[in-house]
Design an enzyme around this catalytic site. Sequence first.
Site, short mmCIF file in Angstrom:
data_model
loop_
_atom_site.label_atom_id
_atom_site.label_comp_id
_atom_site.label_asym_id
_atom_site.label_seq_id
_atom_site.Cartn_x
_atom_site.Cartn_y
_atom_site.Cartn_z
CG ASP A 85 104.42 23.48 -16.05
OD1 ASP A 85 104.25 23.91 -17.20
OD2 ASP A 85 104.62 24.23 -15.07
CB THR A 86 109.93 23.16 -15.49
OG1 THR A 86 110.03 21.83 -15.98
CG2 THR A 86 111.13 23.45 -14.60
#
Length: 204
Positions: A85-86
């Site tokens: 995830d970012t």
Amino acid sequence: MVAKNSSFKIILGSSSMARRQILAEMGYKFEILTADIDEKSIRREKPEELVMALAEAKADAIISKLKITSHVEDDAYSTLLITADTVVVYEGVIREKPSSKEEARQFIKDYSGGHVTVVGSVLVTNLVTGTRKGEWDRAEVYFHDIPNEVIDNLVEEEVMLNVAGGLMLEHPLTLPFVDTVVGTVDCVMGLPKTLTEKLIQEAL
């Protein structure tokens, strides 16, 4: 060319084109399964904790899906599930995917002549042993001034609605206005290669 992972399988738990591209560049063969989770229901104060919690939630959702199809148990191979995830942090505020074109426009306007921090997580789960290895990484991106017509063109493409903070570094319209990246470009794109490689080896 022989894939690096002839002795184990990889499932990439992401629909991100950039992550697919990076994992392929690393020399791995993989299949893709995506997690259907409500990301907004998972909240943490710190971006590092949020991206780790989201990568774990994606992994848990995909593992539940796999158990239903019992896709893993009968396999002699190790199977590694990679989730990630970012988020983008701008002036201390965590930004995820823009909810509208208006929000995407505001996000990109804010970056013009400014800078952001990108925080990303990688989680590798060994589906045979249950071993789970995860860490986060970060990079800083500094921008030149971005002209309004470039912002308009970026927003019209709508691809910005699918990326954290409306920031797609590798986009041909964005790239000329990137001044400096402190850290790695693959971290900004969503899958830091060195960290991913390390976690794959640890999970095996």
